[in-house]
Write a protein that holds these residues in place. Sequence first.
Motif, PDB file in Angstrom:
ATOM      1  N   LYS A   1      32.799   3.391  -0.506  1.00  0.00           N
ATOM      2  CA  LYS A   1      32.764   2.706   0.789  1.00  0.00           C
ATOM      3  C   LYS A   1      31.498   1.863   0.859  1.00  0.00           C
ATOM      4  O   LYS A   1      30.432   2.306   0.433  1.00  0.00           O
TER       5      LYS A   1
ATOM      6  N   GLN B   1      29.003   0.597   6.712  1.00  0.00           N
ATOM      7  CA  GLN B   1      29.953   0.669   7.815  1.00  0.00           C
ATOM      8  C   GLN B   1      29.485  -0.065   9.055  1.00  0.00           C
ATOM      9  O   GLN B   1      30.209  -0.864   9.606  1.00  0.00           O
ATOM     10  N   ASN B   2      28.309   0.190   9.503  1.00  0.00           N
ATOM     11  CA  ASN B   2      27.826  -0.373  10.756  1.00  0.00           C
ATOM     12  C   ASN B   2      26.622  -1.268  10.529  1.00  0.00           C
ATOM     13  O   ASN B   2      25.595  -1.120  11.166  1.00  0.00           O
TER      14      ASN B   2
ATOM     15  N   VAL C   1      29.279   6.546  -0.394  1.00  0.00           N
ATOM     16  CA  VAL C   1      28.914   5.474   0.527  1.00  0.00           C
ATOM     17  C   VAL C   1      27.728   4.723  -0.066  1.00  0.00           C
ATOM     18  O   VAL C   1      26.725   5.339  -0.444  1.00  0.00           O
TER      19      VAL C   1
END
Length: 179
Positions: free
Chosen positions: A154, A157-158, A118
């Motif tokens: 990745k 995400q948020n 990530v």
Amino acid sequence: MSADQRPRENGERSERGENATARGVALAREKLAQAKADAAKRGQLPRREPRRKAKGPRRESGDPQLFGRAIAELLADRGWERNAAVGGVFGRWPEIVGPDLAAHTKPESFDDGEVVIVADSTAWATQVRLLARTLVRRLNEELGDGTVTRVKVKGPQNAPRPSGGLRVTGSRGPRDTYG
């Protein structure tokens, strides 16, 4: 056809075969006794226990042992060696990938040869994708050849949505009161 030339039936043995076997056993016992006597004369006593393959010092089950060796034996017995190695890599992430990359990325999971990483921004996610081959090679140096086959990256995400000229905050205005 003589008795020695005919095929033997029903477990029949020849006397000559039995005598040869008995003489061979007696000769072997005699030679063993002679070897033991010669060893005793030289001051070398024969072993009481059979030899065993030594991997280290012999340890009784209740004897204390080194902590590292005990953990290694436990991991090997349970088949957790690979999982422990992967956990070690995750714990030493800054040492393996370097402080700059580690400041913006972190490993999330490892499953079937795929490491999921990530990144904290899309720019760093792109950078890690470009370094994926080098990262796979470096991880395989740590874990063993062929352990890591793929790196999946990745992005954030948020992340908060950026505010800008096209965003309107607050109420919709006078139209709220109509109908």
